[in-house]
Design an enzyme around this catalytic site. Structure first.
Site, PDB file in Angstrom:
ATOM      1  N   LYS A 174     -23.313 -30.769  13.101  1.00  0.00           N
ATOM      2  CA  LYS A 174     -24.286 -29.801  12.912  1.00  0.00           C
ATOM      3  C   LYS A 174     -24.166 -28.622  11.623  1.00  0.00           C
ATOM      4  O   LYS A 174     -23.894 -28.458  11.037  1.00  0.00           O
ATOM      5  CB  LYS A 174     -22.154 -28.393  13.335  1.00  0.00           C
ATOM      6  CG  LYS A 174     -21.812 -27.580  12.518  1.00  0.00           C
ATOM      7  CD  LYS A 174     -23.182 -26.116  13.271  1.00  0.00           C
ATOM      8  CE  LYS A 174     -22.834 -24.736  12.843  1.00  0.00           C
ATOM      9  NZ  LYS A 174     -23.902 -24.155  11.486  1.00  0.00           N
ATOM     10  N   GLU A 249     -17.482 -31.189  -0.194  1.00  0.00           N
ATOM     11  CA  GLU A 249     -17.717 -31.524  -0.536  1.00  0.00           C
ATOM     12  C   GLU A 249     -18.314 -30.210  -1.003  1.00  0.00           C
ATOM     13  O   GLU A 249     -19.493 -29.177  -0.348  1.00  0.00           O
ATOM     14  CB  GLU A 249     -19.016 -32.463  -0.857  1.00  0.00           C
ATOM     15  CG  GLU A 249     -18.542 -33.903  -0.990  1.00  0.00           C
ATOM     16  CD  GLU A 249     -17.998 -33.921  -2.767  1.00  0.00           C
ATOM     17  OE1 GLU A 249     -17.920 -33.131  -3.693  1.00  0.00           O
ATOM     18  OE2 GLU A 249     -17.426 -34.561  -2.766  1.00  0.00           O
ATOM     19  N   CYS A 283     -26.311 -27.935  -5.359  1.00  0.00           N
ATOM     20  CA  CYS A 283     -24.673 -27.612  -6.078  1.00  0.00           C
ATOM     21  C   CYS A 283     -24.858 -28.335  -7.017  1.00  0.00           C
ATOM     22  O   CYS A 283     -23.830 -28.190  -8.232  1.00  0.00           O
ATOM     23  CB  CYS A 283     -24.164 -29.189  -4.974  1.00  0.00           C
ATOM     24  SG  CYS A 283     -24.649 -30.487  -4.151  1.00  0.00           S
ATOM     25  N   GLU A 384     -20.148 -19.645  -8.533  1.00  0.00           N
ATOM     26  CA  GLU A 384     -21.245 -19.525  -8.106  1.00  0.00           C
ATOM     27  C   GLU A 384     -22.515 -19.113  -7.951  1.00  0.00           C
ATOM     28  O   GLU A 384     -22.338 -17.359  -7.269  1.00  0.00           O
ATOM     29  CB  GLU A 384     -21.189 -20.668  -7.100  1.00  0.00           C
ATOM     30  CG  GLU A 384     -22.551 -21.338  -7.000  1.00  0.00           C
ATOM     31  CD  GLU A 384     -21.984 -22.953  -5.879  1.00  0.00           C
ATOM     32  OE1 GLU A 384     -21.514 -22.913  -4.489  1.00  0.00           O
ATOM     33  OE2 GLU A 384     -22.891 -23.943  -6.039  1.00  0.00           O
TER      34      GLU A 384
HETATM   35  P1  NAD Z   1     -21.806 -22.765   3.968  1.00  0.00           P
HETATM   36  O1  NAD Z   1     -20.657 -23.174   3.153  1.00  0.00           O
HETATM   37  O2  NAD Z   1     -22.525 -21.172   3.814  1.00  0.00           O
HETATM   38  O3  NAD Z   1     -21.977 -23.298   5.290  1.00  0.00           O
HETATM   39  C1  NAD Z   1     -22.039 -24.739   5.078  1.00  0.00           C
HETATM   40  C2  NAD Z   1     -22.258 -24.838   6.879  1.00  0.00           C
HETATM   41  O4  NAD Z   1     -21.204 -24.756   7.434  1.00  0.00           O
HETATM   42  C3  NAD Z   1     -22.788 -24.218   7.433  1.00  0.00           C
HETATM   43  O5  NAD Z   1     -23.198 -25.663   8.711  1.00  0.00           O
HETATM   44  C4  NAD Z   1     -22.480 -23.448   7.865  1.00  0.00           C
HETATM   45  O6  NAD Z   1     -22.998 -23.285   9.587  1.00  0.00           O
HETATM   46  C5  NAD Z   1     -20.723 -23.754   8.718  1.00  0.00           C
HETATM   47  N1  NAD Z   1     -19.682 -22.877   8.678  1.00  0.00           N
HETATM   48  C6  NAD Z   1     -20.143 -21.953   8.048  1.00  0.00           C
HETATM   49  N2  NAD Z   1     -18.696 -21.688   8.509  1.00  0.00           N
HETATM   50  C7  NAD Z   1     -18.210 -22.073   9.009  1.00  0.00           C
HETATM   51  C8  NAD Z   1     -16.681 -21.683  10.009  1.00  0.00           C
HETATM   52  N3  NAD Z   1     -15.871 -21.694  10.828  1.00  0.00           N
HETATM   53  N4  NAD Z   1     -16.309 -23.347  10.048  1.00  0.00           N
HETATM   54  C9  NAD Z   1     -17.006 -24.127  10.577  1.00  0.00           C
HETATM   55  N5  NAD Z   1     -17.883 -24.333   9.271  1.00  0.00           N
HETATM   56  C10 NAD Z   1     -18.537 -23.471   9.569  1.00  0.00           C
HETATM   57  O7  NAD Z   1     -22.581 -23.220   2.754  1.00  0.00           O
HETATM   58  P2  NAD Z   1     -24.745 -22.972   2.653  1.00  0.00           P
HETATM   59  O8  NAD Z   1     -24.944 -21.803   1.906  1.00  0.00           O
HETATM   60  O9  NAD Z   1     -25.056 -23.263   3.597  1.00  0.00           O
HETATM   61  O10 NAD Z   1     -24.876 -23.910   1.712  1.00  0.00           O
HETATM   62  C11 NAD Z   1     -24.957 -23.629  -0.057  1.00  0.00           C
HETATM   63  C12 NAD Z   1     -23.406 -24.023  -0.346  1.00  0.00           C
HETATM   64  O11 NAD Z   1     -22.818 -26.073  -0.370  1.00  0.00           O
HETATM   65  C13 NAD Z   1     -22.769 -24.074  -1.580  1.00  0.00           C
HETATM   66  O12 NAD Z   1     -21.908 -23.070  -2.224  1.00  0.00           O
HETATM   67  C14 NAD Z   1     -23.057 -25.442  -2.344  1.00  0.00           C
HETATM   68  O13 NAD Z   1     -22.947 -25.271  -3.823  1.00  0.00           O
HETATM   69  C15 NAD Z   1     -22.854 -26.536  -1.468  1.00  0.00           C
HETATM   70  N6  NAD Z   1     -23.251 -27.559  -1.576  1.00  0.00           N
HETATM   71  C16 NAD Z   1     -22.225 -28.687  -2.050  1.00  0.00           C
HETATM   72  C17 NAD Z   1     -23.200 -30.189  -2.339  1.00  0.00           C
HETATM   73  C18 NAD Z   1     -22.145 -30.952  -3.115  1.00  0.00           C
HETATM   74  O14 NAD Z   1     -21.999 -31.968  -3.075  1.00  0.00           O
HETATM   75  N7  NAD Z   1     -20.976 -30.265  -3.449  1.00  0.00           N
HETATM   76  C19 NAD Z   1     -23.682 -30.434  -2.000  1.00  0.00           C
HETATM   77  C20 NAD Z   1     -25.353 -29.744  -1.597  1.00  0.00           C
HETATM   78  C21 NAD Z   1     -24.212 -28.176  -1.308  1.00  0.00           C
END
Ligand code: NAD
Length: 492
Positions: A174, A249, A283, A384
């Protein structure tokens, strides 16, 4: 214009949903790349069922054969590297150089994981009993859900899909709503590499709908999630009752510590790369610079000069150093945090607004922004932001620097700039992050080296490197007794 489709049981299927979102180029919002239908929960269930039905045969396919398909996908990624890099820049906004770098990382990860398919070994263990021994086997879980964010929309899916496949799991993938084009292309390449139908399925749509549906589906045995801490922790709590394996992550608030004996130009350039590279949307981005008082004025003056020189623009133009923010929601969020920093009393030294100029009119561009005299209680020191905003915290000495650097709920990565080996090793021992760097930016990582964070950044096994397959396998222990007799004595 593209209409992206789901990939379920080896077929590209258009969703029946009437709800759509557009995929736009954040450097020029008039450039509409395609539309995404927000799939239904029923379609998400169909993807899980397809993965469930494909599991037995895939599990029984020899691991080296699975690895060969992943290696073929690596070759296809290489053959299509430039095309994918262009799509990535157009839909996510990062510079073309950054996109090529992301593609190379993805190829490296896929190659590494393919090789691991020939090393999916267990161990043999001596027994306390004569004519007995034990051994272990690594087995797949079954259906795994892979939920990914938009900021590394090629590398993160690859570093989940490749080890999951090598281990023998089947997948429901997804991707993030805002990066469907790269997701579709990745799945097409795995299809071309020869994956049997149902082994890899992709469902496009809203996280709160299809993401929620797959995570909570009883046939899903493991969930690997990358995204925000808020979403990850909610998901973790929701599925805990089912006892499924979870790997999250999540967010970061990564510090650099700058000591008085550092190479100042190196510290400034590396901090700028970490803070403003990929528009701060990594991230691993540097969001806090913890600087000792003695050199703080010089550091601040130089980092501001560097920020003001950043060439902002469309990432597709070759000399652009910093592209746009990914979408309107994030753009507003970054501007909101600039207001919060000002209101909380930090000194804004540069940036602080939407970037303007030739070619920037139709994109989500923000000026690289530096706040000085940030204190640990301020929201811009703790939360963040995910944009090109750097908070400078001034401290007296190394001990105070460590307190400030560790004063965070997050623990992904960090860095120190010093030439004193004693401080380097004290820093390595004391810093509360899953990864750390010495005299280099907080960003970056290599395909064969584990990646991940501690505290509220990371849950579960590390991704990539020697640990890449840990999350995707279960250990089965087998006791073998070849005495042919009833056991006597040791009966526990
Ligand atoms: P997000 O949490 O909004 O979304 C991530 C994914 O989760 C998307 O595919 C989204 O559609 C899905 N999602 C949202 N709500 C959900 C639910 N209730 N159930 C299941 N899936 C759901 O994050 P984002 O804005 O897409 O990404 C940015 C974030 O990702 C930042 O916080 C960044 O630090 C983090 N990130 C972390 C790493 C790492 O390795 N630690 C790497 C890259 C990004």
């Amino acid at each position: 214009m593209n209409n992206y489709r789901n990939y379920i049981n080896g077929e590209w299927l258009e969703s029946v949903s009437n709800e759509t979102v557009v995929n736009i180029n954040p450097a020029n919002i008039k450039d509409i790349i395609g539309t995404v239908k927000l799939s239904t929960r029923e379609e998400a269930r169909g993807a899980v069922e397809a993965a469930y039905n494909a599991f037995r045969d895939w599990k029984n396919t020899p691991a080296p054969t699975r690895g060969r398909i992943v290696m073929k996908a690596a070759r296809l990624l290489e053959d299509n590297k430039e095309e994918l890099a262009q799509i990535l820049t157009r839909e996510e906004g990062k510079t073309i150089g950054e996109s090529r770098g992301e593609l190379q990382r993805s190829i490296n990860v896929a190659e590494f994981c393919a090789g691991e398919a020939r090393r999916l070994n267990g161990e043999t263990i001596q027994s306390e009993l004569p004519a007995n021994f034990a051994y272990t086997i690594k087995e797949p879980h079954g259906v795994v859900a892979l939920i990914t964010p938009w900021n590394f929309p090629v590398a993160i899916p690859i570093w989940k899909i490749a080890p999951a496949l090598v281990a023998g799991n089947t997948i429901v993938f997804k991707p993030a709503e805002s990066t469907p084009a790269t997701a579709v292309r990745i799945v097409e390449l795995f299809e071309e590499a020869g994956l049997p139908q149902g082994v890899l399925n992709m469902i496009l749509g809203a996280g709160a709908e299809v993401g929620d549906e797959i995570a909570n589906h009883p046939a899903v045995k493991a969930i690997s999630f990358t995204g925000s801490t808020a979403t990850g922790l909610k998901l973790y709590a929701q599925v805990a009752g089912r006892g499924v394996k979870v790997q999250c992550e999540m967010g970061g608030k990564n510090p650099v510590v700058v000591m008085e004996d550092c190479d100042m130009d190196l510290a400034v350039e590396s901090t700028a790369q970490g803070a403003f590279g990929s528009t701060g949307q990594r991230c691993t981005a540097t969001s806090r610079a913890v600087v000792v008082d003695k050199i703080a004025d010089e550091f601040v003056r130089k980092i501001v000069e560097r920020a003001q020189k950043m060439r902002i623009g469309d990432g597709a133009v070759s000399n652009t150093e910093m592209g746009p923010i990914v979408d309107e929601k994030q753009f507003r969020n970054v501007l909101k945090y600039i207001d919060i920093g000002r209101e909380d009393g930090a000194e804004m030294l540069c940036g602080g607004k939407r970037a303007s100029g030739d070619g920037l009119e139709n994109g989500y561009f923000v000026e690289p922004t530096v706040f000085d005299r940030v204190t640990p209680d301020m929201r811009i020191a703790q939360e963040e932001i995910f944009g090109p905003i750097l908070s400078v915290l001034r401290v007296k000495d190394f001990d105070e620097a460590m307190i400030a650097a560790n004063d965070s709920q997050y623990g992904l990565t960090s860095s120190i700039f010093t030439t004193d080996p004693n401080l380097i090793f004290r820093f390595v021992g004391e810093i509360e992050t899953g990864m750390t760097h010495i005299n280099s930016p907080t960003t970056g990582g290599e395909a064969h080296i584990p990646f991940g964070g501690v505290k509220m950044t990371g849950i579960g096994a590390r991704e990539q490197g020697s640990t890449a397959l840990d999350f995707y396998t279960e250990l089965k222990v087998v006791y073998v007794d070849y005495t042919g007799r009833k056991r006597e004595g040791n009966l526990y």
